[in-house]
Design an enzyme around this catalytic site. Structure first.
Site, mmCIF file in Angstrom:
data_model
loop_
_atom_site.group_PDB
_atom_site.id
_atom_site.type_symbol
_atom_site.label_atom_id
_atom_site.label_comp_id
_atom_site.label_asym_id
_atom_site.label_seq_id
_atom_site.Cartn_x
_atom_site.Cartn_y
_atom_site.Cartn_z
ATOM 1 C CG HIS A 399 123.242 46.075 88.140
ATOM 2 N ND1 HIS A 399 122.616 44.735 87.607
ATOM 3 C CD2 HIS A 399 123.994 45.500 89.144
ATOM 4 C CE1 HIS A 399 123.206 43.911 88.046
ATOM 5 N NE2 HIS A 399 124.071 44.306 88.999
ATOM 6 C CD GLU A 400 126.935 47.182 90.734
ATOM 7 O OE1 GLU A 400 127.043 46.960 92.099
ATOM 8 O OE2 GLU A 400 127.176 46.166 89.847
ATOM 9 C CG HIS A 403 123.694 45.138 93.811
ATOM 10 N ND1 HIS A 403 122.927 43.941 93.934
ATOM 11 C CD2 HIS A 403 124.460 45.215 92.792
ATOM 12 C CE1 HIS A 403 123.219 43.252 92.857
ATOM 13 N NE2 HIS A 403 124.064 43.895 92.153
ATOM 14 C CG ASP A 412 124.191 40.809 91.032
ATOM 15 O OD1 ASP A 412 123.292 41.452 90.279
ATOM 16 O OD2 ASP A 412 125.096 40.781 91.470
#
Length: 445
Positions: A399-400, A403, A412
């Site tokens: 997820h991170e 980014h 998000d």
């Protein structure tokens, strides 16, 4: 300040006062479908010190019922330095602001992207919520001057429209239901000068404790400093100093990592994590590398789409497929190189750098500055989450990782499996740019 600049600043002040008054009058009373009113304002209509530039959001419960709001980092009920404002230059209107895309000139966002899963906190004893009784208000201060860069968009009048999305905690079942609000934007004039801050964010902008939250008052009490028109006369230009105290005290600053400093110099691991923490991170990275590899392999085999891709990304798009494959290949290589280094945790090896002390929030997994590749700040919920699976330490790294601008530059838009599946079904173009969609795709391959 010369005479011409003085008159220009004074004129800007008077124009802003007039427009702020119009904004207040043009706001319509909310219906039952819009029980919240969010009013954004600055302590001064003109700011000359970008380091102290803040916007305060006043959130008022206009309904006859008590509302329990989830303290979600994406919303303006939270002081996290996230992209929760729609900022445009030289425009003014009253509108809903769910979409953060802007047709006008916008400053560069330099804040953080946070992983937060409502399903992980709704059943906890210390679920982060703010309870508003009927006619009560909470005020939250946002350090926008420190996490938006106005140097490229330049001096001028800016409209700060707070996001109108919130989440109401509903029992039984402890679910978080979307809630809309009517918003009144703030108007601020930024004169020529230093328009980018190099000061570090305060701890309360990074999930740390906040001063006197919730700050409640009855909504019948008049707002203070809502706009410049409330003053009988504009102050002399030489007194238009943004360092004047706002209507509520600002929490003290803490030494934290600056959003404007590139972290690549020490990329490779961390000196702020304990040996046991580094062991957990390394285990998570090993699992994350495996998730990235399997995801990339699936995308290579299914170049025209698959049921799994449809579930998490919606209708097939060759561009989305290409971008997603590139992102998983990048993460696989990034994690694999770090794991193969004999200096993992020594502060000089390749791969991500981890910070285990800056974030003290027990309700979030981790956050990154998208422009600070490849540094990851670990938060409290990371250590309490499972090693693998949805909402785990492994898929948090996925997820991170997405980014980062160098990987994919995701946002998000939504959190959680159900909302990600719904986003893929209703808006495939946005699903591919949502970080959690990639995290959940990876654990389902």
């Amino acid at each position: 300040m010369n005479r011409l600049s003085c008159w220009s600043t004074c004129l800007a002040f008077l124009i802003l006062a007039s427009r702020s008054s119009s904004a207040l009058l043009s706001s319509k009373e909310c219906t039952d479908d819009c029980p919240l009113l969010v009013h954004a304002y600055a302590s001064s209509p003109i700011y000359t010190d970008i380091d102290s530039f803040t916007i305060t959001t006043s959130i008022t419960n206009l309904s006859p019922h008590t509302i329990k709001l989830l303290d979600d980092p994406r919303t303006v009920i939270s002081s996290w330095a996230t992209q929760s404002f729609k900022i445009t230059k030289g425009t003014h209107r009253t509108y809903h602001s769910s979409s953060l895309s802007s047709p006008g000139i916008s400053p560069l966002f330099r804040g953080v992207a946070v992983r937060f899963l409502p399903s992980s906190v709704l059943h906890s004893v210390n679920c982060p919520t703010v309870i508003l009784a009927p006619r009560e208000t909470v005020e939250v201060v946002h350090e926008v001057g420190k996490y938006y860069d106005f140097s490229q968009s330049g001096p001028g009048e800016y409209t700060f429209a707070p996001s109108d999305r919130f989440f109401k905690v509903v029992a039984p079942g402890f679910t978080a239901e979307p809630l809309r609000a009517k918003v009144i934007p703030a108007l601020v004039f930024l004169p020529a000068g230093e328009l980018r801050s190099y000061k570090p964010l305060s701890a309360w902008s990074l999930g740390g404790p906040r001063l006197s939250l919730p700050f409640l008052r009855d909504a019948s009490t008049p707002f203070t400093k809502l706009d410049a028109s409330e003053s009988d006369a504009a102050p002399p230009p030489n007194q238009l100093d943004s360092r004047a105290a706002p209507s509520r005290p600002i929490p003290p600053s803490y030494a934290t990592s600056s959003p404007n400093v590139n972290a690549n110099a020490n990329a490779g691991s961390s000196t702020t994590c304990s040996p046991s923490q580094l062991m957990q991170i390394k285990s998570a990275m090993r699992a994350g590398a495996d998730l990235a590899r399997k995801s990339a392999d699936h995308l290579k085999v299914h170049r025209k789409g698959s049921d799994l891709q449809t579930t998490w990304y919606g209708s097939f798009s060759s561009d989305a497929h290409k971008n997603t494959l590139t992102a998983f290949n990048t993460l696989r290589d990034l994690f694999s190189v770090a794991l193969s280094s004999s200096n993992f945790g020594g502060g000089k090896g390749p791969g991500p750098e981890f910070d285990c002390t800056t974030c003290t929030s027990p309700h979030t997994y981790a956050y990154v500055y998208p422009s600070q590749f490849p540094k990851i700040f670990i938060c409290g919920l990371f250590w309490d989450s499972p090693a693998t699976g949805p909402g785990s330490r492994a898929d948090t790294l996925i997820h991170e990782g997405t980014h980062f601008d160098e990987v994919l530059g995701t946002r998000d838009t939504v959190y959680g499996e159900e909302r990600c599946i719904d986003l893929a079904r209703t808006d495939p173009g946005e699903a591919v740019w949502n970080a959690d969609n990639h995290a959940f795709f990876s654990v389902n391959v």
